[in-house]
Design an enzyme around this catalytic site. Structure first.
Site, PDB file in Angstrom:
ATOM      1  N   GLU A 119     -63.971  -6.976-114.496  1.00 47.43           N
ATOM      2  CA  GLU A 119     -65.010  -7.816-115.107  1.00 47.43           C
ATOM      3  C   GLU A 119     -64.348  -8.962-115.858  1.00 47.43           C
ATOM      4  O   GLU A 119     -63.215  -8.838-116.299  1.00 47.43           O
ATOM      5  CB  GLU A 119     -65.822  -7.012-116.142  1.00 47.43           C
ATOM      6  CG  GLU A 119     -66.426  -5.746-115.601  1.00 47.43           C
ATOM      7  CD  GLU A 119     -67.118  -4.928-116.688  1.00 47.43           C
ATOM      8  OE1 GLU A 119     -67.243  -5.416-117.837  1.00 47.43           O
ATOM      9  OE2 GLU A 119     -67.525  -3.800-116.375  1.00 47.43           O
ATOM     10  N   LYS A 121     -63.540 -11.140-119.043  1.00 48.83           N
ATOM     11  CA  LYS A 121     -63.507 -10.845-120.478  1.00 48.83           C
ATOM     12  C   LYS A 121     -64.133 -12.036-121.205  1.00 48.83           C
ATOM     13  O   LYS A 121     -63.527 -13.093-121.337  1.00 48.83           O
ATOM     14  CB  LYS A 121     -62.079 -10.604-120.956  1.00 48.83           C
ATOM     15  CG  LYS A 121     -62.019 -10.137-122.394  1.00 48.83           C
ATOM     16  CD  LYS A 121     -60.638  -9.553-122.718  1.00 48.83           C
ATOM     17  CE  LYS A 121     -60.627  -8.865-124.067  1.00 48.83           C
ATOM     18  NZ  LYS A 121     -60.900  -9.754-125.181  1.00 48.83           N
ATOM     19  N   ASP A 123     -65.391 -14.425-124.011  1.00 52.53           N
ATOM     20  CA  ASP A 123     -64.845 -14.725-125.329  1.00 52.53           C
ATOM     21  C   ASP A 123     -65.983 -15.073-126.294  1.00 52.53           C
ATOM     22  O   ASP A 123     -66.310 -16.226-126.500  1.00 52.53           O
ATOM     23  CB  ASP A 123     -63.863 -15.896-125.219  1.00 52.53           C
ATOM     24  CG  ASP A 123     -62.915 -15.934-126.404  1.00 52.53           C
ATOM     25  OD1 ASP A 123     -62.942 -14.997-127.219  1.00 52.53           O
ATOM     26  OD2 ASP A 123     -62.156 -16.917-126.499  1.00 52.53           O
ATOM     27  N   TYR A 233     -72.074  -4.933-121.157  1.00 49.57           N
ATOM     28  CA  TYR A 233     -71.078  -4.395-120.224  1.00 49.57           C
ATOM     29  C   TYR A 233     -70.549  -3.010-120.537  1.00 49.57           C
ATOM     30  O   TYR A 233     -69.723  -2.495-119.809  1.00 49.57           O
ATOM     31  CB  TYR A 233     -69.907  -5.364-120.105  1.00 49.57           C
ATOM     32  CG  TYR A 233     -69.371  -5.827-121.454  1.00 49.57           C
ATOM     33  CD1 TYR A 233     -68.796  -4.931-122.344  1.00 49.57           C
ATOM     34  CD2 TYR A 233     -69.459  -7.164-121.830  1.00 49.57           C
ATOM     35  CE1 TYR A 233     -68.326  -5.338-123.568  1.00 49.57           C
ATOM     36  CE2 TYR A 233     -68.988  -7.589-123.061  1.00 49.57           C
ATOM     37  CZ  TYR A 233     -68.425  -6.667-123.925  1.00 49.57           C
ATOM     38  OH  TYR A 233     -67.971  -7.067-125.148  1.00 49.57           O
ATOM     39  N   LYS A 321     -54.336 -10.306-119.165  1.00 48.07           N
ATOM     40  CA  LYS A 321     -54.244 -11.673-119.685  1.00 48.07           C
ATOM     41  C   LYS A 321     -53.077 -12.401-119.047  1.00 48.07           C
ATOM     42  O   LYS A 321     -52.185 -12.880-119.725  1.00 48.07           O
ATOM     43  CB  LYS A 321     -54.097 -11.647-121.205  1.00 48.07           C
ATOM     44  CG  LYS A 321     -55.323 -11.073-121.883  1.00 48.07           C
ATOM     45  CD  LYS A 321     -55.392 -11.471-123.319  1.00 48.07           C
ATOM     46  CE  LYS A 321     -56.716 -11.076-123.912  1.00 48.07           C
ATOM     47  NZ  LYS A 321     -56.654 -11.025-125.371  1.00 48.07           N
ATOM     48  N   CYS A 416     -60.936 -46.552-146.409  1.00 40.80           N
ATOM     49  CA  CYS A 416     -61.087 -46.390-144.965  1.00 40.80           C
ATOM     50  C   CYS A 416     -59.835 -46.921-144.268  1.00 40.80           C
ATOM     51  O   CYS A 416     -59.399 -48.043-144.528  1.00 40.80           O
ATOM     52  CB  CYS A 416     -62.318 -47.140-144.473  1.00 40.80           C
ATOM     53  SG  CYS A 416     -62.406 -47.225-142.677  1.00 40.80           S
ATOM     54  N   CYS A 419     -61.105 -50.330-142.246  1.00 37.60           N
ATOM     55  CA  CYS A 419     -61.604 -51.546-142.912  1.00 37.60           C
ATOM     56  C   CYS A 419     -61.166 -51.634-144.373  1.00 37.60           C
ATOM     57  O   CYS A 419     -61.458 -52.614-145.052  1.00 37.60           O
ATOM     58  CB  CYS A 419     -63.122 -51.616-142.817  1.00 37.60           C
ATOM     59  SG  CYS A 419     -63.951 -50.403-143.879  1.00 37.60           S
ATOM     60  N   CYS A 434     -66.645 -43.382-144.689  1.00 36.52           N
ATOM     61  CA  CYS A 434     -66.464 -44.792-145.000  1.00 36.52           C
ATOM     62  C   CYS A 434     -67.878 -45.351-145.129  1.00 36.52           C
ATOM     63  O   CYS A 434     -68.703 -45.178-144.245  1.00 36.52           O
ATOM     64  CB  CYS A 434     -65.725 -45.474-143.846  1.00 36.52           C
ATOM     65  SG  CYS A 434     -65.974 -47.255-143.787  1.00 36.52           S
ATOM     66  N   CYS A 439     -67.738 -51.796-140.911  1.00 39.18           N
ATOM     67  CA  CYS A 439     -66.390 -51.339-140.540  1.00 39.18           C
ATOM     68  C   CYS A 439     -66.251 -51.417-139.018  1.00 39.18           C
ATOM     69  O   CYS A 439     -67.085 -50.892-138.285  1.00 39.18           O
ATOM     70  CB  CYS A 439     -66.209 -49.906-141.019  1.00 39.18           C
ATOM     71  SG  CYS A 439     -64.731 -49.122-140.378  1.00 39.18           S
TER      72      CYS A 439
HETATM   73  S1  IVH Z   1     -65.339  -3.316-122.612  1.00 36.88           S
HETATM   74  C1  IVH Z   1     -63.385  -0.106-125.535  1.00 36.88           C
HETATM   75  N1  IVH Z   1     -65.849  -5.438-121.217  1.00 36.88           N
HETATM   76  O1  IVH Z   1     -63.230  -7.606-125.645  1.00 36.88           O
HETATM   77  C2  IVH Z   1     -63.755  -1.526-125.487  1.00 36.88           C
HETATM   78  N2  IVH Z   1     -65.129  -5.738-123.467  1.00 36.88           N
HETATM   79  O2  IVH Z   1     -60.732  -6.457-127.108  1.00 36.88           O
HETATM   80  C3  IVH Z   1     -64.811  -1.705-124.482  1.00 36.88           C
HETATM   81  N3  IVH Z   1     -65.030  -8.066-124.187  1.00 36.88           N
HETATM   82  O3  IVH Z   1     -64.518  -6.080-128.483  1.00 36.88           O
HETATM   83  C4  IVH Z   1     -65.030  -3.107-124.285  1.00 36.88           C
HETATM   84  N4  IVH Z   1     -65.716  -8.939-122.284  1.00 36.88           N
HETATM   85  O4  IVH Z   1     -65.972  -7.830-127.434  1.00 36.88           O
HETATM   86  C5  IVH Z   1     -65.438  -4.977-122.405  1.00 36.88           C
HETATM   87  N5  IVH Z   1     -66.381  -7.215-119.839  1.00 36.88           N
HETATM   88  C6  IVH Z   1     -65.978  -6.752-121.031  1.00 36.88           C
HETATM   89  C7  IVH Z   1     -65.674  -7.596-122.117  1.00 36.88           C
HETATM   90  C8  IVH Z   1     -65.247  -7.056-123.326  1.00 36.88           C
HETATM   91  C9  IVH Z   1     -65.329  -9.192-123.523  1.00 36.88           C
HETATM   92  C10 IVH Z   1     -64.563  -8.012-125.580  1.00 36.88           C
HETATM   93  C11 IVH Z   1     -65.317  -7.056-126.448  1.00 36.88           C
HETATM   94  C12 IVH Z   1     -64.300  -6.197-127.118  1.00 36.88           C
HETATM   95  C13 IVH Z   1     -63.036  -6.928-126.854  1.00 36.88           C
HETATM   96  C14 IVH Z   1     -61.927  -5.927-126.713  1.00 36.88           C
END
Ligand code: IVH
Length: 679
Positions: A119, A121, A123, A233, A321, A416, A419, A434, A439
């Site tokens: 999946e 990840k 952010d 998720y 990562k 400024c 100007c 400013c 300006c």
């Molecule tokens: S599973 C046991 N799935 O990543 C943790 N986490 O560092 C189960 N996150 O706090 C998390 N996308 O906020 C999972 N597809 C994904 C995710 C995900 C982002 C974040 C989540 C978690 C952090 C873990």
């Protein structure tokens, strides 16, 4: 009293007054002038002072308020199952090593492949939703993993979170902790920051901070205003049902009406997982939100249970990562100050150019003076810079160990830098400005704003051209654009005859843009696109807005007292009066505006436009919907009445189909507007 104590008492008094003022604006006027972060900083400072000098605690201190509406904190509630974090695997080898460890742990030699779910990840900020018999009863932030903050009211304000799970082949259980991520699209992030900037508040450094901050708003109405989005998720505790596997969990979530990420894959073995990771190393650039890797999960819950968790993170999942790092180290060679169109001074770090994830970065925003103090960035410092998606690169932190002692602290200039005019920083505001409207930097930025896509949309006239035109004294205001000729444009750098002719045509064509665009383009402080639209609707003409009293302005939905005052102030200013007169003289006549909806035929209907439209600009199509009493939205949900799909429509179209939302073409949409017009 010692002089330190006297100073503390004075500061505490000032903080009480400032906090009181901001509270009033926030709760009573619904028109905050500082960001939550700035507000929280004042509150924290006061709390710290009072902790140090208990004699300063008085009953009227905002820190002593309990039930009267101010909740600086949220209630803390324990998670039924802890919210763990993930270990990282920085590349292929660590990922394979993770699998090998799991094999050993399970006593499972050989190479029978594991089944994994890969999946993205996301952010953002994680959230845990408690549903009882399908009803949303509680929502918690991650907090420290053991207990989180109760943010139920805010979660209810997020459109993608179902208040009631859908009935499906799988009835929702007695109790379940549904977990996932709250995030912001780049577009929405930019919109939020633009709004904060207009109001003189501190902007968010990245979408993740903005999502987390929005989730912890003290007023759910503000959370609702920030269009947060979600992907669910994972699972916490559950009573009264069992799932077999992650893949099935995601399917069930979808059936219940929870939003899940479509970009997932069931993989047999680590090679298939790595293929997914490689694919997304490229495809991630096309997403409209940030990801920071791929989460790899063992699919079978029985195997997950056997693997269990080690201290803070489960063994059954890992964050891959392996992508080119979007962070790098470099040196701050200078901190320069940029002047915005409203005079806002923004410090910008000039960096020794460095490659960050494939892009050369030589500038990073430092947001404002407080932010520089907070991170303690000095000229000459070695810093970590980060580039996330389409967001402006930022300085994450200073590498303090690399200091030599030769670094210099930055001071916000007292005049400024362009100007040499006076600079002001209003009490409680994060930004310095400013205040000289003439300006040259402000002039240039105002013109850039005027011609920009969401304003008058004059195509072809780029920043570099505007720079030259202003520096050479050919234009000094937005109105002067209309006196441009081939002779004036011709000699500019990066200009050819063809381009000059097409720019002139665009300028002419743009004279009859809708009023709301003109109101946005002239650059009234606090008036963004939404405010301009509301004004255009309420008043119908530029003259009517100009002549309206502060009370009349404040009576318009979406226009608060501060904005009303700012509009009056704008039209009072002789420079602006000149600008408006010159625009009129140049023949800039906004299209007659419909004061009320043209009809109510779309009342109660929500349209989503997606893909590339052939005949209409998306904003114009959305305006047509609004003029007929309907709503336009950027995302598809069960509430969507109709999706208008242009070419290359992608995930929104898929979503509409999966939800059974009506989908029509642009031609059908136009036909519907016209057919209805006739009837
Ligand atoms: S599973 C046991 N799935 O990543 C943790 N986490 O560092 C189960 N996150 O706090 C998390 N996308 O906020 C999972 N597809 C994904 C995710 C995900 C982002 C974040 C989540 C978690 C952090 C873990």
């Amino acid at each position: 009293m010692t002089s330190a104590a006297a100073g503390a008492a004075a500061r505490a008094g000032e903080l009480r007054r400032l906090i009181g003022e901001h509270n009033h604006r926030y709760y009573v006027l619904d028109d905050p002038s500082v960001s939550d972060a700035a507000f929280d900083a004042l509150m924290t400072e006061l709390q710290q002072l009072e902790a140090e000098y208990p004699e300063l605690v008085v009953p009227e201190s905002p820190t002593q308020r309990v039930a009267a509406g101010v909740s600086t904190g949220f209630a803390t509630v324990a998670h039924r199952a802890p919210m763990l974090s993930l270990d990282n695997a920085f590349g292929e080898a660590p990922l394979r090593a993770w699998e090998a460890r799991n094999r050993t742990y399970l006593g499972m030699p050989g190479d029978a492949p594991f089944e994994y779910v890969a999946e993205l990840k996301i952010d953002g900020a994680s959230i845990s939703l408690h549903y009882e018999h399908g009803k949303l009863v509680r929502a918690l932030t991650r907090g420290n993993g053991e207990e989180g903050e109760e943010i139920t009211a805010n979660a209810r304000a997020i459109a993608t979170i179902p208040l009631q799970l859908l009935e499906s082949s799988v009835p929702p259980p007695e109790f379940i902790e549904v977990r996932g991520e709250v995030y912001l699209t780049f577009e929405e992030f930019a919109r939020i920051n633009a709004g904060l900037e207009e109001g003189g508040g501190k902007t968010f450094a990245n979408p993740r901070n903005a999502a987390a901050g929005s989730l912890r708003q003290r007023d759910p109405a503000l959370t609702a205003h920030r269009r947060l989005n979600t992907f669910m998720y994972t699972l916490g505790a559950v009573d009264g049902m069992a799932f077999d596997a992650q893949w099935q969990l995601l399917e069930t979530y979808r059936e219940w009406g929870l939003r899940t990420n479509p970009n997932v894959r069931l993989c047999r073995g680590i090679d298939e997982v790595l293929a997914f990771c490689d694919e997304w190393a490229v495809r991630k650039e096309s997403l409209n939100y940030d990801i920071d890797g791929v989460v790899v999960k063992v699919n079978a819950f029985a195997v997950q249970a056997e693997l269990g968790a080690a201290s803070r993170s489960p063994r059954w999942a890992i964050a891959y990562k392996g992508y080119t790092p979007n962070q790098a180290r470099t040196v701050v060679e200078e901190i320069a100050v940029q002047v915005g169109r409203l005079g806002t001074l923004t410090p910008v770090a000039h960096l020794r150019p460095v490659n960050v994830g494939g892009v050369t970065v030589s500038r990073a925003t430092l947001h404002n003076e407080d932010e520089i103090r907070r991170k303690d960035v000095r000229i000459g410092d070695t810093v970590v810079v980060q580039r996330a998606g389409e967001v402006i690169p930022e300085v994450v932190e200073v590498v303090v160990d690399a200091r030599t002692g030769a670094e210099r602290e930055f001071r916000m200039p007292e005049e400024c830098p362009v100007c040499r005019g006076e600079v002001e920083r209003a009490a409680g505001e994060a930004v310095s400005r400013c205040i000289n409207v003439s300006c040259p930097a402000q002039i240039r930025e105002r013109i850039r704003h005027f011609v920009s896509r969401n304003a008058m949309d004059i195509e072809g006239l780029g920043d570099k051209h505007i720079d030259q035109l202003v520096t050479r004294g050919i234009i000094a205001s937005a109105a002067d654009i209309y006196s441009l000729t081939l002779e004036k444009l011709g000699p500019l750098e990066r200009m050819g005859d063809r381009l000059a002719a097409s720019i002139l045509a665009a300028i002419q064509a743009g004279k009859r843009r809708p009023l709301q665009r003109l109101l946005f383009a002239v650059g009234i402080r606090h008036v963004g696109e939404g405010g301009a639209r509301a004004l255009a609707r309420a008043f119908g003409s530029l003259e009517a807005v100009r002549d309206a009293s502060e009370e009349q302005l404040a009576a318009v939905p979406d226009i608060g007292p501060t904005t009303a005052a700012s509009i009056r102030h704008f039209f009072h200013d002789p420079h602006n009066q000149q600008l408006i007169a010159a625009l009129e003289e140049a023949g800039v006549v906004p299209e007659a505006q419909q004061r009320a909806p043209e009809s109510n035929r779309f009342a109660g209907k929500t349209f989503v436009f997606t893909g590339t439209l052939q005949q209409l600009k998306r904003e114009d199509a959305e305006e047509i919907v609004r003029q007929h009493g309907g709503n336009a939205s950027g995302s598809v949900s069960k509430q969507t009445s109709c999706v208008v799909a242009g070419e290359k429509a992608g995930s929104k179209l898929d979503k509409a189909r999966s939800l059974g939302v009506e989908v029509i073409t642009e031609a059908e949409f136009l036909e519907r507007v016209q057919r209805d017009d006739a009837s």
